[in-house]
Motif scaffolding. Sequence first.
Motif, PDB file in Angstrom:
ATOM      1  N   GLN A 130       8.090  25.159  75.918  1.00 19.07           N
ATOM      2  CA  GLN A 130       8.426  26.585  75.916  1.00 19.07           C
ATOM      3  C   GLN A 130       9.104  26.960  77.230  1.00 19.07           C
ATOM      4  OE1 GLN A 130       5.181  29.306  74.890  1.00 19.07           O
ATOM      5  NE2 GLN A 130       6.001  30.833  76.304  1.00 19.07           N
ATOM      6  N   GLY A 131       8.581  26.413  78.327  1.00 18.63           N
ATOM      7  CA  GLY A 131       9.177  26.684  79.630  1.00 18.63           C
ATOM      8  C   GLY A 131      10.600  26.169  79.728  1.00 18.63           C
ATOM      9  N   ALA A 132      10.874  25.015  79.117  1.00 17.62           N
ATOM     10  CA  ALA A 132      12.238  24.489  79.109  1.00 17.62           C
ATOM     11  C   ALA A 132      13.156  25.411  78.316  1.00 17.62           C
ATOM     12  CB  ALA A 132      12.248  23.083  78.516  1.00 17.62           C
ATOM     13  N   GLU A 138      13.240  22.113  83.799  1.00 16.96           N
ATOM     14  CA  GLU A 138      14.415  21.305  83.491  1.00 16.96           C
ATOM     15  C   GLU A 138      14.325  20.767  82.060  1.00 16.96           C
ATOM     16  OE1 GLU A 138      16.990  20.914  85.282  1.00 16.96           O
ATOM     17  OE2 GLU A 138      16.409  21.413  87.332  1.00 16.96           O
ATOM     18  N   LYS A 139      15.453  20.760  81.369  1.00 13.71           N
ATOM     19  CA  LYS A 139      15.473  20.292  79.976  1.00 13.71           C
ATOM     20  C   LYS A 139      15.708  18.795  79.857  1.00 13.71           C
ATOM     21  CE  LYS A 139      16.736  24.553  77.611  1.00 13.71           C
ATOM     22  NZ  LYS A 139      17.646  25.193  76.633  1.00 13.71           N
ATOM     23  N   ASN A 140      16.219  18.175  80.907  1.00 14.55           N
ATOM     24  CA  ASN A 140      16.595  16.767  80.827  1.00 14.55           C
ATOM     25  C   ASN A 140      15.496  15.825  81.311  1.00 14.55           C
ATOM     26  OD1 ASN A 140      16.778  17.525  83.486  1.00 14.55           O
ATOM     27  ND2 ASN A 140      18.642  16.341  83.922  1.00 14.55           N
ATOM     28  N   PHE A 180      -1.078  21.437  92.290  1.00 11.46           N
ATOM     29  CA  PHE A 180      -0.241  21.933  91.205  1.00 11.46           C
ATOM     30  C   PHE A 180       1.137  22.448  91.623  1.00 11.46           C
ATOM     31  CE2 PHE A 180      -4.603  22.487  89.507  1.00 11.46           C
ATOM     32  CZ  PHE A 180      -4.488  21.647  88.402  1.00 11.46           C
ATOM     33  N   ILE A 181       1.209  23.169  92.736  1.00 10.53           N
ATOM     34  CA  ILE A 181       2.470  23.818  93.094  1.00 10.53           C
ATOM     35  C   ILE A 181       3.607  22.817  93.361  1.00 10.53           C
ATOM     36  CG2 ILE A 181       3.633  25.338  94.729  1.00 10.53           C
ATOM     37  CD1 ILE A 181       1.779  26.744  92.725  1.00 10.53           C
ATOM     38  N   PRO A 182       3.391  21.749  94.138  1.00 11.15           N
ATOM     39  CA  PRO A 182       4.500  20.811  94.350  1.00 11.15           C
ATOM     40  C   PRO A 182       5.002  20.191  93.044  1.00 11.15           C
ATOM     41  CG  PRO A 182       2.777  20.454  95.974  1.00 11.15           C
ATOM     42  CD  PRO A 182       2.208  21.384  94.953  1.00 11.15           C
ATOM     43  N   TYR A 183       4.081  19.919  92.122  1.00 11.89           N
ATOM     44  CA  TYR A 183       4.493  19.328  90.843  1.00 11.89           C
ATOM     45  C   TYR A 183       5.309  20.325  90.028  1.00 11.89           C
ATOM     46  CZ  TYR A 183       4.387  16.611  86.576  1.00 11.89           C
ATOM     47  OH  TYR A 183       4.766  15.891  85.471  1.00 11.89           O
ATOM     48  N   LEU A 184       4.844  21.563  89.982  1.00 13.26           N
ATOM     49  CA  LEU A 184       5.577  22.594  89.246  1.00 13.26           C
ATOM     50  C   LEU A 184       6.978  22.785  89.819  1.00 13.26           C
ATOM     51  CD1 LEU A 184       3.135  25.556  88.449  1.00 13.26           C
ATOM     52  CD2 LEU A 184       4.209  23.954  86.863  1.00 13.26           C
ATOM     53  N   ARG A 185       7.071  22.817  91.145  1.00 10.54           N
ATOM     54  CA  ARG A 185       8.392  22.970  91.776  1.00 10.54           C
ATOM     55  C   ARG A 185       9.312  21.809  91.387  1.00 10.54           C
ATOM     56  NH1 ARG A 185       5.819  24.640  97.513  1.00 10.54           N
ATOM     57  NH2 ARG A 185       6.085  26.913  97.429  1.00 10.54           N
ATOM     58  N   GLY A 186       8.748  20.631  91.310  1.00  7.94           N
ATOM     59  CA  GLY A 186       9.548  19.444  91.017  1.00  7.94           C
ATOM     60  C   GLY A 186      10.148  19.429  89.624  1.00  7.94           C
ATOM     61  N   VAL A 187       9.487  20.039  88.642  1.00  7.57           N
ATOM     62  CA  VAL A 187      10.002  20.033  87.267  1.00  7.57           C
ATOM     63  C   VAL A 187      10.722  21.332  86.920  1.00  7.57           C
ATOM     64  CG1 VAL A 187       8.202  18.436  86.507  1.00  7.57           C
ATOM     65  CG2 VAL A 187       7.846  20.912  86.240  1.00  7.57           C
ATOM     66  N   SER A 188      10.815  22.256  87.888  1.00  4.01           N
ATOM     67  CA  SER A 188      11.380  23.576  87.619  1.00  4.01           C
ATOM     68  C   SER A 188      12.877  23.646  87.921  1.00  4.01           C
ATOM     69  CB  SER A 188      10.663  24.643  88.460  1.00  4.01           C
ATOM     70  OG  SER A 188       9.324  24.784  88.058  1.00  4.01           O
ATOM     71  N   THR A 189      13.535  24.575  87.249  1.00  2.18           N
ATOM     72  CA  THR A 189      14.911  24.943  87.561  1.00  2.18           C
ATOM     73  C   THR A 189      14.892  25.904  88.747  1.00  2.18           C
ATOM     74  OG1 THR A 189      14.797  26.858  86.096  1.00  2.18           O
ATOM     75  CG2 THR A 189      15.555  24.775  85.130  1.00  2.18           C
ATOM     76  N   PHE A 215      13.916  40.317  90.606  1.00  5.18           N
ATOM     77  CA  PHE A 215      13.769  39.270  91.624  1.00  5.18           C
ATOM     78  C   PHE A 215      14.824  38.179  91.416  1.00  5.18           C
ATOM     79  CE2 PHE A 215      11.775  35.377  93.297  1.00  5.18           C
ATOM     80  CZ  PHE A 215      11.495  35.792  94.584  1.00  5.18           C
ATOM     81  N   ILE A 216      14.996  37.768  90.142  1.00  3.15           N
ATOM     82  CA  ILE A 216      15.975  36.732  89.829  1.00  3.15           C
ATOM     83  C   ILE A 216      17.387  37.210  90.167  1.00  3.15           C
ATOM     84  CG2 ILE A 216      17.027  35.453  87.922  1.00  3.15           C
ATOM     85  CD1 ILE A 216      14.251  35.363  86.648  1.00  3.15           C
ATOM     86  N   LYS A 217      17.671  38.455  89.825  1.00  2.00           N
ATOM     87  CA  LYS A 217      18.983  39.041  90.113  1.00  2.00           C
ATOM     88  C   LYS A 217      19.254  39.035  91.616  1.00  2.00           C
ATOM     89  CE  LYS A 217      21.628  43.319  89.480  1.00  2.00           C
ATOM     90  NZ  LYS A 217      21.586  44.699  88.933  1.00  2.00           N
ATOM     91  N   ASN A 218      18.257  39.451  92.393  1.00  2.75           N
ATOM     92  CA  ASN A 218      18.424  39.506  93.845  1.00  2.75           C
ATOM     93  C   ASN A 218      18.630  38.127  94.456  1.00  2.75           C
ATOM     94  OD1 ASN A 218      18.107  42.268  93.784  1.00  2.75           O
ATOM     95  ND2 ASN A 218      15.925  42.222  94.281  1.00  2.75           N
ATOM     96  N   LYS A 219      18.052  37.090  93.814  1.00  2.00           N
ATOM     97  CA  LYS A 219      18.205  35.724  94.314  1.00  2.00           C
ATOM     98  C   LYS A 219      19.535  35.099  93.866  1.00  2.00           C
ATOM     99  CE  LYS A 219      14.195  35.046  96.395  1.00  2.00           C
ATOM    100  NZ  LYS A 219      14.056  34.672  97.807  1.00  2.00           N
ATOM    101  N   GLY A 220      20.263  35.828  92.993  1.00  2.00           N
ATOM    102  CA  GLY A 220      21.541  35.293  92.526  1.00  2.00           C
ATOM    103  C   GLY A 220      21.374  34.167  91.534  1.00  2.00           C
ATOM    104  N   ILE A 221      20.271  34.157  90.789  1.00  2.00           N
ATOM    105  CA  ILE A 221      19.990  33.068  89.841  1.00  2.00           C
ATOM    106  C   ILE A 221      20.418  33.495  88.443  1.00  2.00           C
ATOM    107  CG2 ILE A 221      18.147  31.685  88.808  1.00  2.00           C
ATOM    108  CD1 ILE A 221      16.621  32.143  91.437  1.00  2.00           C
ATOM    109  N   ILE A 222      21.110  32.643  87.740  1.00  2.00           N
ATOM    110  CA  ILE A 222      21.521  32.937  86.377  1.00  2.00           C
ATOM    111  C   ILE A 222      20.302  32.888  85.475  1.00  2.00           C
ATOM    112  CG2 ILE A 222      22.950  32.165  84.437  1.00  2.00           C
ATOM    113  CD1 ILE A 222      24.825  30.907  86.507  1.00  2.00           C
ATOM    114  N   LYS A 223      20.104  33.904  84.661  1.00  2.00           N
ATOM    115  CA  LYS A 223      18.888  34.059  83.875  1.00  2.00           C
ATOM    116  C   LYS A 223      18.614  32.872  82.974  1.00  2.00           C
ATOM    117  CE  LYS A 223      16.710  37.055  80.462  1.00  2.00           C
ATOM    118  NZ  LYS A 223      16.813  38.268  79.646  1.00  2.00           N
ATOM    119  N   ASN A 224      19.605  32.354  82.309  1.00  2.00           N
ATOM    120  CA  ASN A 224      19.363  31.330  81.286  1.00  2.00           C
ATOM    121  C   ASN A 224      19.650  29.913  81.797  1.00  2.00           C
ATOM    122  OD1 ASN A 224      18.658  33.140  79.208  1.00  2.00           O
ATOM    123  ND2 ASN A 224      20.833  33.617  78.880  1.00  2.00           N
ATOM    124  N   LYS A 225      19.610  29.748  83.073  1.00  2.00           N
ATOM    125  CA  LYS A 225      19.879  28.398  83.615  1.00  2.00           C
ATOM    126  C   LYS A 225      18.815  27.429  83.157  1.00  2.00           C
ATOM    127  CE  LYS A 225      20.817  25.825  87.782  1.00  2.00           C
ATOM    128  NZ  LYS A 225      21.063  25.848  89.213  1.00  2.00           N
TER     129      LYS A 225
END
Length: 225
Positions: A130-132, A138-140, A180-189, A215-225
């Motif tokens: 679901q997160g992917a 990440e989807k790959n 948990f946090i380092p692992y989550l960061r590693g698999v996240s976009t 928050f996402i907008k302010n960081k300049g991150i594309i929503k559906n990346k």
Amino acid sequence: MNARERIMMGAMDLFARDGIWSVTMDAIAAELGVSKRTIYENFKDKTELLREGIIAGGELHDKTLNEIVNNSPNVIDALYRIGKENHQTMQKINPRFFSDLKKHYPEILELVRRDYTAKSRKFMLKLFRQGADEGVFEKNINMDIVASVWMQLVDLAESTERGEVISDSWSVKEWHFHLFIPYLRGVSTDKGRALIEHYLENIEGVIKNEDIEEFIKNKGIIKNK
């Protein structure tokens, strides 16, 4: 709630509070204000009472976790709330419960482990997929492996809750954070990592969808990346 359910839930509360081995059927009857005969009319013995209570408790916990996911705006929020729920649940259980289960009821422990592992892995695999789809993970990458590793981290975290693994110089919160946090960061976009940082900055707050999008907008991150 019928008599069987009341007895089962009352007994499990006692087992969690005092451990299993020290709680007698007399103690259960006295605590609930029922006769031992009533207990034995519903359960053959304490072993059956414990087994049925653990199964029922697991089903209730599963329902709670599904409600958390259904009411969370994203999987990072869900994972945070699930972790908090699991921690609070473990805090209510006397460590003697687990040592008694291991020593005196190994067949029930094995049943619980098999059932818990299968259900939890399936649940987490669905959540990571679901997160992917949300663009948070990440989807790959192989989500079967991601979910399996996560379950290993959960096992280690629960060992901490039981007092089996932790240094006196670390708090439980600190220990869990570094699991948990380092692992989550590693698999996240980028979007997922931004959400993680947002939660870390507002760890005790309830985050709304509009806050996340801003928050996402302010960081300049594309929503559906």
